[in-house]
Scaffold this active site. Structure first.
Site, short mmCIF file in Angstrom:
data_model
loop_
_atom_site.label_atom_id
_atom_site.label_comp_id
_atom_site.label_asym_id
_atom_site.label_seq_id
_atom_site.Cartn_x
_atom_site.Cartn_y
_atom_site.Cartn_z
CG HIS A 224 -2.09 0.91 1.11
ND1 HIS A 224 -2.27 1.98 1.96
CD2 HIS A 224 -3.13 0.93 0.25
CE1 HIS A 224 -3.38 2.62 1.64
NE2 HIS A 224 -3.92 2.01 0.60
CG ASP A 231 18.60 11.53 -10.68
OD1 ASP A 231 18.55 10.40 -11.21
OD2 ASP A 231 18.54 12.59 -11.33
CG HIS A 402 -7.51 8.28 -1.01
ND1 HIS A 402 -6.23 8.05 -1.49
CD2 HIS A 402 -7.99 7.06 -0.64
CE1 HIS A 402 -5.96 6.76 -1.43
NE2 HIS A 402 -7.00 6.13 -0.91
CE LYS A 404 -4.50 6.90 2.03
NZ LYS A 404 -5.67 6.21 2.23
CG ASP A 409 -0.60 20.37 20.53
OD1 ASP A 409 -1.81 20.22 20.74
OD2 ASP A 409 0.30 19.89 21.24
#
Length: 484
Positions: A224, A231, A402, A404, A409
């Protein structure tokens, strides 16, 4: 004849009883979260034959014998490579902020992998800016390109990237492309693998799906990660697969997928390259660790420390889950989370509730509609207790969110490929960056605010009045927690 039929029936019943009893003992004796064991037992007893088959297919972490042996043998040499980074000037824990300091301790003790300073990070939040940046860096590549993705879906901008890789290979750039077999099935059925291999690109299917071996390896264990290394000086990671949202899953009413990627330069690039090398060796048996990065940098400037946190079979168990819990527990003011799939473990759920109950503002941003109906209903099974604890839930209406990410803070963040479900946190090959960079975190926090502007808050009073049918569906799909 009747007696024979009767004996045959008794034999089948005894065989079935022995099978269920054996699987029950296996579930009970496996060391895992009690909630997961109970969920599996309910599935086995509510839908007996199907439940037993599901457990054989999805119930245990089984990478396959060859890959498992390879991963076990690889851990020591990779830890030795990671340990050398501790001697770099870029590893300066005395200059780390309080959030990343503890995470550096955890990852160093469990994997010998330190946080490194001296990076530059750029947040890219639109499909066009992401693909244009990737295309530019591919077109200027001179020596190597490494890529790993869960999904590569042909069409639109993804085809432009494929063509750019072929051109790079034809001018002598060494290109290694690792794609998950299940997630990228449309790619492997297209013209692109043959064209790429003809140009000299190494294209490898990760965790190839094989109907003849479904009981020998867990099918829903997936590669996933999303990583690009160019480079050994530029890297990308984040939530976006190699797809053009305008060409991807347009037969649904979800809208376009909303993603982000991070462009990175500095010592962290070589760490991400090493993670790609890990994945490549697990799949092919071929080792090609990158050089140890040049770690000299101006220590009078902003440090930008980044901790790379990998997880997956063969690596220390639950490392990303531990980092997530540690980060949330360090919050003093606020926690904001975006995730497309929210089916938390009991431990993570308790952490979120406790954080809100100690007066921290906890906000959760998830899509209103999901591409997985089971996940959508299972997620809503948690709403009542989250709202009761004081957590604010925003349902996003601007497409399939989508992204994540976690912002703590407004000064520290986590960003990567990990969904807040047990499959991501306990099972798949995943990657997360813990970033102690105020400017970068400000950019991500501003993006969260824009997500919230396109969302509707879930009203506690109205939610508690929802109908019995909705409650039943939530609890029904919650039972399938281990499969989500």
């Amino acid at each position: 004849m009747e007696k024979l039929y009767h004996l045959f029936t008794i034999a089948l019943v005894l065989l079935y009883w022995a099978l269920v009893a054996g699987v029950t003992l296996r579930v009970v004796l496996k060391r895992r979260a009690v909630s997961v064991s109970l969920a599996w037992l309910m599935i086995i007893y509510i839908i007996p034959i199907v439940g037993v088959m599901c457990y054989f297919l999805f119930g245990e972490l089984n990478l396959g014998r060859k890959r498992a042996e390879r991963a076990k043998d690889m851990l020591s040499p990779f830890r030795q490579w990671f340990a050398k980074l501790n001697k770099c000037h870029a590893h300066a824990p005395e200059n780390f902020g309080r959030h990343i300091y503890r995470i550096d301790e955890l990852c160093n003790n469990r994997l010998d992998l330190p946080a490194l300073s001296g990076n530059t990070l750029s947040l890219q939040s639109t499909p066009s800016s992401i693909t244009q940046s990737i295309l530019f860096d591919i077109e200027t590549a001179t020596s190597s390109i490494r890529m790993v993705f869960y999904i590569w879906h042909p069409g639109g901008a993804a085809d432009n990237v494929a063509a750019a890789l072929i051109q790079a290979a034809e001018r002598g750039v060494k290109v290694k492309l690792l794609l998950d077999s299940a997630g990228s099935k449309n790619f492997f059925r297209s013209k692109w693998p043959k064209k790429m291999r003809r140009a000299g690109i190494e294209v490898v299917q990760a965790l190839q799906v094989n109907a003849w071996r479904i009981f020998l390896r867990r099918l829903d264990l997936r590669q996933h990660r999303k990583i690009i290394v160019i480079d050994e000086r530029i890297a990308y990671t984040g939530s976006m697969n190699m797809v053009d949202p305008a060409c991807f899953k347009q037969d649904t009413d979800l809208g376009q997928w909303i993603d982000i990627m991070v462009r990175i330069t500095g010592p962290t690039v070589n760490v991400l390259s090493a993670i790609h090398c890990w994945d490549w060796e697990v799949e092919t048996g071929s080792r090609s660790l990158p050089p140890i990065p040049e770690c000299g940098f101006d220590q009078t400037k902003t440090q930008h420390p980044v901790q790379v946190v990998p997880s997956g079979p063969g690596m220390p168990a639950y490392l990303i889950s531990q980092v997530l819990t540690l980060a949330i527990n360090q919050a003093n003011h606020s926690v904001t989370i975006t995730t497309p799939y929210f089916v938390p473990s009991s431990d993570l759920l308790a952490t979120l509730k406790m954080t809100a109950q100690r007066g921290i503002k906890v906000e959760l941003i998830i899509p209103h509609k999901n591409d997985s109906l089971m996940v959508q209903w299972a997620s809503r099974a948690f709403y009542a207790e989250l709202l009761e604890a004081g957590i604010i839930i925003h349902e996003f209406y601007g497409g399939l969110l989508h992204t994540k990410s976690v912002v703590i803070d407004k000064e520290f963040c986590l960003i990567g490929t990990v969904n807040l479900d047990m499959r991501s946190l306990w099972l798949n090959f995943e990657i997360t960056l813990a970033v102690d960079d105020q400017k970068f975190t400000n950019s991500l926090n501003s993006l969260h605010k824009r997500y919230i502007e396109q969302s509707h808050p879930v009203n506690k009073a109205k939610w508690l009045q929802r109908g019995l049918r909705y409650r039943f569906l939530e609890r029904l799909f919650y039972l399938f927690n281990p499969l989500l």
